[in-house]
Motif scaffolding. Structure first.
Motif, PDB file in Angstrom:
ATOM      1  N   VAL A 196      -6.932   6.159  -7.739  1.00  0.00           N
ATOM      2  CA  VAL A 196      -5.831   5.682  -6.900  1.00  0.00           C
ATOM      3  C   VAL A 196      -6.252   4.367  -6.246  1.00  0.00           C
ATOM      4  O   VAL A 196      -7.197   4.322  -5.452  1.00  0.00           O
ATOM      5  CB  VAL A 196      -5.463   6.718  -5.824  1.00  0.00           C
ATOM      6  N   ILE A 197      -5.575   3.296  -6.633  1.00  0.00           N
ATOM      7  CA  ILE A 197      -5.819   1.967  -6.041  1.00  0.00           C
ATOM      8  C   ILE A 197      -4.852   1.846  -4.871  1.00  0.00           C
ATOM      9  O   ILE A 197      -3.692   1.491  -5.040  1.00  0.00           O
ATOM     10  CB  ILE A 197      -5.598   0.844  -7.080  1.00  0.00           C
ATOM     11  N   SER A 198      -5.337   2.173  -3.676  1.00  0.00           N
ATOM     12  CA  SER A 198      -4.443   2.494  -2.564  1.00  0.00           C
ATOM     13  C   SER A 198      -3.791   1.301  -1.884  1.00  0.00           C
ATOM     14  O   SER A 198      -2.763   1.451  -1.221  1.00  0.00           O
ATOM     15  CB  SER A 198      -5.198   3.325  -1.523  1.00  0.00           C
ATOM     16  N   GLY A 199      -4.383   0.087  -1.992  1.00  0.00           N
ATOM     17  CA  GLY A 199      -3.776  -1.042  -1.307  1.00  0.00           C
ATOM     18  C   GLY A 199      -4.292  -2.381  -1.803  1.00  0.00           C
ATOM     19  O   GLY A 199      -5.381  -2.468  -2.377  1.00  0.00           O
ATOM     20  N   GLY A 200      -3.511  -3.402  -1.553  1.00  0.00           N
ATOM     21  CA  GLY A 200      -3.874  -4.738  -2.023  1.00  0.00           C
ATOM     22  C   GLY A 200      -3.681  -5.824  -0.979  1.00  0.00           C
ATOM     23  O   GLY A 200      -3.519  -6.990  -1.315  1.00  0.00           O
TER      24      GLY A 200
ATOM     25  N   SER B 246       0.836  -1.203   0.000  1.00  0.00           N
ATOM     26  CA  SER B 246       0.000   0.000   0.000  1.00  0.00           C
ATOM     27  C   SER B 246       0.869   1.250   0.000  1.00  0.00           C
ATOM     28  O   SER B 246       2.090   1.183   0.221  1.00  0.00           O
ATOM     29  CB  SER B 246      -0.934   0.018   1.217  1.00  0.00           C
ATOM     30  N   PHE B 247       0.210   2.394  -0.181  1.00  0.00           N
ATOM     31  CA  PHE B 247       0.896   3.691  -0.226  1.00  0.00           C
ATOM     32  C   PHE B 247       1.502   4.081   1.116  1.00  0.00           C
ATOM     33  O   PHE B 247       2.340   4.986   1.202  1.00  0.00           O
ATOM     34  CB  PHE B 247      -0.098   4.788  -0.639  1.00  0.00           C
ATOM     35  N   LYS B 248       1.110   3.436   2.208  1.00  0.00           N
ATOM     36  CA  LYS B 248       1.438   3.898   3.555  1.00  0.00           C
ATOM     37  C   LYS B 248       2.935   3.999   3.832  1.00  0.00           C
ATOM     38  O   LYS B 248       3.370   4.795   4.659  1.00  0.00           O
ATOM     39  CB  LYS B 248       0.796   2.966   4.579  1.00  0.00           C
ATOM     40  N   VAL B 249       3.718   3.187   3.143  1.00  0.00           N
ATOM     41  CA  VAL B 249       5.159   3.210   3.391  1.00  0.00           C
ATOM     42  C   VAL B 249       5.765   4.565   3.034  1.00  0.00           C
ATOM     43  O   VAL B 249       6.783   4.981   3.605  1.00  0.00           O
ATOM     44  CB  VAL B 249       5.858   2.068   2.610  1.00  0.00           C
ATOM     45  N   ARG B 250       5.139   5.291   2.130  1.00  0.00           N
ATOM     46  CA  ARG B 250       5.645   6.618   1.735  1.00  0.00           C
ATOM     47  C   ARG B 250       5.636   7.577   2.934  1.00  0.00           C
ATOM     48  O   ARG B 250       6.644   8.202   3.267  1.00  0.00           O
ATOM     49  CB  ARG B 250       4.791   7.196   0.610  1.00  0.00           C
ATOM     50  N   GLY B 251       4.471   7.702   3.573  1.00  0.00           N
ATOM     51  CA  GLY B 251       4.363   8.605   4.710  1.00  0.00           C
ATOM     52  C   GLY B 251       5.187   8.141   5.895  1.00  0.00           C
ATOM     53  O   GLY B 251       5.811   8.958   6.597  1.00  0.00           O
ATOM     54  N   SER B 252       5.206   6.842   6.133  1.00  0.00           N
ATOM     55  CA  SER B 252       5.951   6.298   7.272  1.00  0.00           C
ATOM     56  C   SER B 252       7.439   6.584   7.138  1.00  0.00           C
ATOM     57  O   SER B 252       8.085   7.043   8.091  1.00  0.00           O
ATOM     58  CB  SER B 252       5.724   4.784   7.369  1.00  0.00           C
ATOM     59  N   TYR B 253       7.978   6.332   5.962  1.00  0.00           N
ATOM     60  CA  TYR B 253       9.405   6.568   5.749  1.00  0.00           C
ATOM     61  C   TYR B 253       9.732   8.058   5.889  1.00  0.00           C
ATOM     62  O   TYR B 253      10.710   8.438   6.534  1.00  0.00           O
ATOM     63  CB  TYR B 253       9.822   6.064   4.368  1.00  0.00           C
ATOM     64  N   ASN B 254       8.888   8.900   5.281  1.00  0.00           N
ATOM     65  CA  ASN B 254       9.146  10.345   5.348  1.00  0.00           C
ATOM     66  C   ASN B 254       9.101  10.852   6.783  1.00  0.00           C
ATOM     67  O   ASN B 254       9.902  11.706   7.183  1.00  0.00           O
ATOM     68  CB  ASN B 254       8.128  11.105   4.503  1.00  0.00           C
ATOM     69  N   LYS B 255       8.173  10.321   7.587  1.00  0.00           N
ATOM     70  CA  LYS B 255       8.084  10.740   8.990  1.00  0.00           C
ATOM     71  C   LYS B 255       9.312  10.318   9.771  1.00  0.00           C
ATOM     72  O   LYS B 255       9.899  11.118  10.526  1.00  0.00           O
ATOM     73  CB  LYS B 255       6.827  10.138   9.628  1.00  0.00           C
TER      74      LYS B 255
END
Length: 399
Positions: free
Chosen positions: A300-304, A49-58
């Motif tokens: 946006v297909i946000s997660g699988g 999912s897209f979540k790794v983007r925000g987590s890494y940036n934080k």
């Protein structure tokens, strides 16, 4: 503060860390909605999912002394995996609090990415309260799933990629839970090109952002059970709410049927395994909720991250809602040849028999009779009506 400049900087820092996911044109969906439809495949992102983007940036935005006691987060699943993956990559101890009903596949994946997992509460908000308690007790840095500028900035890199991949995009449709993804995407694309329309989609079972916008303040809603666990957030984030108010053009809701059908179509037509929240944006398009035609639209297909045990239920439900599956009961005289007769009728009507069950005991089953249960694959709703009408005409009482 979230800005296009910071989102662009985050995008540069993430190169080689996260995937620049594919923007895939779909002729099938384009023909159905009278628009050119492109799918932004964040379900193929690292951790699913897209979540790794925000987590890494934080995490890379925090100072060393802020990380000395590790990090803690709350998540229904995808944020958990994103934080676990990024933390392990950076060598930071990580504890994730997940609701007790979180999909087993997401719980297991979070552990395998290196996090300590604690199951607490029935919904995300209860897990969040517990995680905040842990933060206060242990001194760990708290990584919020959505209500944080660095998280929003990281998610906004999806918007940067979309514009790079499709410069003349007219509209972007994005799922909404707490609002981190749509807030980041909207901030990025609207600052680059204000004419691009940005639409949000929530599960009708948990429309917290819709209700908050109606009241012009953050509202906590009651949540019904939903397959879209990734966006079942009862109260949006404050940072996200302000950005949505500023940049998002409109928000729609989709129900369980619409998401199930979209999941099935993505699996069948595009060979993509997508979770309920990930399919929400496409569901809004396929149900004709967007007020635009003949435009270039990105869903946006946000997660699988789908629990394997859940897939068969989604397929069955999607087939039922699409008129491609039926199940019925009827009473037969328990006599040689009677079962063959009804099966022959169904076969002649081109129904594909999937399952047969005969029961000789029950309140409505008299001696010398049996209850027949049939499961049949069909073409569409019209085909179902044709089969039922033929059976009734031949004297069968259908339940």
């Amino acid at each position: 503060m979230v800005s296009l400049e910071k989102i662009a900087e985050a995008h540069k820092r993430m190169k080689g860390i996260v995937h620049q996911t594919t923007l895939d044109y779909s002729r099938t969906f384009s023909d159905q909605v009278d628009n050119e439809v492109f799918l932004k495949l964040e379900n193929l992102q690292k951790t699913g999912s897209f979540k790794v983007r925000g987590s890494y940036n934080k995490l890379i935005s925090l100072k060393k002394d802020e990380l000395q006691n590790g990090v803690v987060a709350a998540s229904a699943g995808n944020h958990a995996q994103g934080v676990a993956y990024a933390s392990t990559m950076l060598g930071i101890p990580c504890t994730i609090v997940m609701p007790t009903g979180a999909p087993l596949s997401k719980v297991q994946a979070t552990k395998e990415y290196g996090a300590k997992v604690i199951l607490h509460g029935n919904v995300f908000d209860e897990a969040l309260d517990y995680a905040l308690d842990l933060k206060n007790k242990t001194g760990a840095a708290f990584i919020h799933a959505f209500d944080d500028d660095d998280i929003i900035t990281g998610q906004g890199t999806v918007g940067i990629e979309i514009i790079d991949q499709l410069p003349d995009v007219d509209a972007i449709v994005c799922p909404i839970g707490g609002g981190g993804l749509i807030a980041g995407i909207a901030a990025a694309v609207k600052e680059k090109n204000p004419s691009i329309q940005v639409y949000g989609v929530e599960a009708s079972a948990c429309p917290s952002m819709v209700e908050s916008l109606k009241e012009d303040q953050l509202i906590t809603v009651d949540s019904s059970p939903t397959m879209a666990d990734g966006i079942a957030v009862k109260r949006p984030g404050q940072h996200n709410f302000q950005l949505v108010k500023q940049y998002v053009d409109d928000i729609f809701t989709v129900d369980e049927m619409e998401m199930a059908q979209s999941m099935l179509m993505l699996l069948e037509r595009n060979k993509l395994l997508v979770e309920g929240s990930g399919a929400a944006s496409l569901a809004a398009m396929l149900s004709q909720k967007l007020p635009i035609k003949n435009k270039k639209i990105v869903a946006v297909i946000s997660g699988g991250n789908v629990d394997v045990s859940f897939i068969s239920r989604i397929i069955e439900r999607g087939m039922v809602e699409a008129g491609r599956f039926m199940r019925f009961n009827t009473i037969l005289k328990d006599k040689p040849g009677n079962l063959e007769k009804i099966l022959q009728i169904v076969t002649e009507m081109r129904g594909n028999i999937l399952d047969i069950s005969l029961n000789h005991m029950g309140d409505k089953i008299y001696p010398s009779y049996a209850q027949l249960s049939l499961s049949i694959e069909t073409r569409d709703r019209e085909h179902i009506e044709e089969i039922l009408a033929t059976l009734k005409k031949r004297g069968y009482i259908i339940e």
